[in-house]
Scaffold this active site. Sequence first.
Site, PDB file in Angstrom:
ATOM      1  N   SER A 764      49.493  66.557  21.498  1.00  0.00           N
ATOM      2  CA  SER A 764      48.226  66.954  21.800  1.00  0.00           C
ATOM      3  C   SER A 764      47.885  68.476  22.514  1.00  0.00           C
ATOM      4  CB  SER A 764      47.831  65.998  23.006  1.00  0.00           C
ATOM      5  OG  SER A 764      48.565  66.224  24.150  1.00  0.00           O
ATOM      6  N   LYS A 807      42.424  62.460  30.649  1.00  0.00           N
ATOM      7  CA  LYS A 807      42.495  63.523  30.838  1.00  0.00           C
ATOM      8  C   LYS A 807      40.999  64.272  31.244  1.00  0.00           C
ATOM      9  CE  LYS A 807      45.548  63.977  26.910  1.00  0.00           C
ATOM     10  NZ  LYS A 807      45.871  64.498  25.181  1.00  0.00           N
TER      11      LYS A 807
END
EC number: 3.4.21.53
Length: 859
Positions: A764, A807
Site C-alpha cells: 500500500s 488509515k
Amino acid sequence: MAKDKNAKANTESSIVAEIPSEVVIIPIVNSPIFPGMIAPIILSEDKYTPELDSYLTKNNYVALNLVKFKDFGENSDAVLQEMDEEQVSYEDDTESFPVTSSSDSPKGITPKDIYKVGVLCKVIKKLKLPDGSVNLLVHGMKRYRAVEYIADAPLLVARTEVFNDIHEPDEELDAYTRSVINQVKKLSEINPYFNEEMKLAMLNSPSPGSLADLVAFALSLDVPEAQDFLETLIVKKRFAKLLVYLKREKDVADIQKKITDEVNDKVNKYQREYFLREQLKVIRNELGLDEDDKAKDIKKIKETLEAGGLPEEAKKAAMEELERLESIPDSSPEYNVTRTYLNWMVQLPWNAATDDKVDIESAKKMLEKDHYGLEKPKERIMEFLAVRKLKPEYDGTILCLAGPPGVGKTSLGHSIAKALGRKFYRFSLGGMKDEAEIKGHRRTYVGAMPGKIIQALKRVEVNNPVIMLDEIDKIGKSYQGDPASALLEVLDPEQNKTFIDNYLDVPFDLSKVLFIATANYVGEIPEALLDRMELIDLSGYTIEEKLSIATKWVIPKQLKKHGLVSKEFSLGAPVLKALVSDYAREPGVRVMEQMVAKLCRRAALEKVSNKKFKKFAPAVADLEKYLGPKRFETDMAQKPLQPGIVTGLAWTSFGGDILFIETIPLKGRGFKLTGQLGDVMGESANLAYSYVKSILQAQIEEEKALEEKKASKKKVSKKKIDTPATVTAPAVAAPNPEEATDFLAKHEIHLHLPAGATPKDGPSAGITMALALYSLSTNQMVRGDIAMTGELSLTGKVLPVGGIKEKVLAAKRAGIKEIILPWQNEKDLKEVPERHRKGMKFYPVKHFDEVLKIALKSR
C-alpha cells in the site's frame, strides 16, 4: 567305639566290593544327589531306552554326574531324565527329610560336557507310570570318579574309582559340627524349610560327612558350588565351606523375612482397616446411626445422578463409575480419582439454563450508554439480538470482535451477555500451547482435569452462557498439540452438539453456548478457524470520540477509583485535547485511561499533603510536569519537509498509523532500502524506482520530439513519440527531466521508513515511495498537509488497498486534512462515520499522474 569303627569300615568295604567296576552314567543338570540320599528320578518314555532297561535288569547301579554350565543351543529343551518333586529321604530307618528335587538333562551330551566326579547310586525300585515314563528310586552310595569312558552310545559307560570321606575326629571337627548345627537352628526360625524333621535327621546322621552332605543338599547349591562340595573329600574343609553357604543363606533369609514382614504389615493394615470399617458399618446399622462418609457420598451422588437429568450415555457412564466406586476402598488412591470424576459429572449443568430476555429497546439504550461510537458493531449486535428474539434456538455463526487494543471488545461481550440476560465467562487463549487446555486431559494422567470449556460451564452453572475466547489470534502451538485445531470442534455449530471432552469421555451439547472471540490481528487466526466465525471490525477512535469517552466514562471512573469527587478534579477541554493528542494517540482508550489515572494520583497526593487544597485543575503547560515529555507531536501536518520526504498511511495490528518515507542521494550508483521492509514492500520499492526512471526517460524523449517538431517548421501531423507502450510521460512535467534522469543514474538512492525496529510489509506504500523518489530526483517539495495510500503497478496504475477506515482515522488523529487514495477504495469511505470525514478532503486517483498533480507544490 573301636567296634563301631570296625563295623563301619566293614560296611563300607562291603559296599565298595558290591559296586561294579563299570557303570552307566546318567547326566543331571541341577539338584545333585549326595551320598546317603534317596531320591526318585523320572525318565520319560523316549528317554528310557531298551538298552538302559536291559542294563538295569542285570545291574542295579548307576552313576549320576552333574553337567557343566554351557549353552546347549537347540537341544536345551530336550532332557535325558527328569526328577519329580518328591520327598528325598536320608538313609535311616526312623527319620526322613523332605526336599524338592528337579533336574533336566539335554540330549547329545558327551563325556566332555559332564564333571568326572559324581555319585554312585543303587536303584532300589523301578516303576512304570501310566503315561509311559519310568520312575527310578535311587539311593546315593559313594562319591566316585570316572577314570575311563568305555562307551558313549547308546549308553554312556565309564570305569569307576570310589572315594571315602577323609576325617579325623578332633576338637576342631567337633566345633565345626556344632557351628553348623547352631546355624541350622537359627535358619529354622526364619526359613520354614529347616523344620523339626531336618533337625532330627541331623542328630541321627551316622557320620560328620553325612551331616555335611545332608545340610548341603537342603541348601540347594548352584551347580559349580555343589560340584566343588562333592569333590571335597576332607570333611573339615567340607564343613568350612558349608559354614560360608549357611551364612549367605542366613543373610538372604533375613532380607527375605524383612521384605515379607513389610508386605505383611501393609496388607494387614489394609485388612484390619477394612474389617474395622465393615464392623463399624454393621454396628451403625444395628444402632440405627447414620451411614459412614463413603456410604453418604455414594448415596448422595446416586441421588443426584437420578435427579440430574443426564443424557442416557452420560448417565450410563456415571453409573458404571459409581459401581466401581462402591467396590474401591476409600483409602485407595483410585477412590479419589473416581470420586472426582463423578463430582464433575453431577455438577455439570446438563439441563440447567437461563431464559433469554431480549428487549431490543433496552439493549440499544444499554449499548449507547456503555459504548461511544462503534455504530457498525452495535448495528450487527442489534441484528443478532433481534434474530435471537424471533428464534431463540438459532445457531448462528460465532462472532469475532477484531480491532486494536483498548477499543472495547471485551466490554462489548459483557454488554451482549447483559442484553440476553445470560451469564458471562471469559478466558484468554493468549500463549495457550497445550491442546488439553481445550479438550481436557485423559484420566490416565496424574492430575487430569477437563478443558477450559467444561470448567467454564461448571463455574457458571448453566449450559447457555456467553463465553468469550479472548486473544484468539495469540493462540500457540507446540509438541503438546495444536489448541487452534481443538477449537474447530468447539466453534462449529454442526459439531459442538456432541463435543467430547477427553476427561469426561461422553458428549456434551455446546450448541446453546454463545461464543464470542476477540482478536487484535485477523491475519494471525488460522484460516480454518476464521472460516467458522463472523468478523466484526472495531476501528480506533478519533480525538473527538476520545474526548467524549474521557468526559463521560474515563474521568468519573478514575475519580471513584482514587477516592476523589468531581468538584476536586477538573480537566478543561484544551487540556483534555492536548492530553489525547500528545500522550494518548493510540487507536484505543487504554493509554488515555492510564494518563487520566496518573493525573488522579497526583491530585490525591496534593489533596493529602496540602491542607489548602481545593481543586486539581492543571493547564496545558502543566501536562509535561505531571506526565513527562510528549509522546507524539501535536500537529503532524506542520512537520517541516524537504524534497524526497512524503507522508504515507499504513495499517498495523493496533489500527491505522502515519509514516514518513525518506529518501536521500549518496555518491555511487544503485538503490538501497532500510527499515525492516518485508518481501512485498521491498518489491514495491524496486517497482517504484523502475517506474520513476521510466517516466523521466519518457519525458526526455517527448521533449526531444517536440524540439525536432519545432525545428522542422513544417505542418505535419502530430509525430508519434518513441516511448514504451506501457509508459507515458507524466502530465506534470519535471523542471528538467534530463538532469533528473542523470541524478538517478549518478547517485545511490537510499530509501528509509522510520521506526526501523518495527517490521513493515505490504504494497500500500507504492505510490508514496514513487512520489518520494520523483520528488528527490526532480528537487520538488511535496505538500506537508497531505497523506496517501495506494499500490502502484508497473504501468502507473493505482490499485486498491485495505484498511481505509483505520488509515483515515490515523490521518484525522495526526491533523492531516487531505488524503490521496485509489479510486476503487472510494466506496470504503462509507465505512467511515460522517463525523470523522467532516473537514477532510479525499482525492480518488486512477493513475500516478494524478498523484503528481495533487501532491507536488507549485513552483
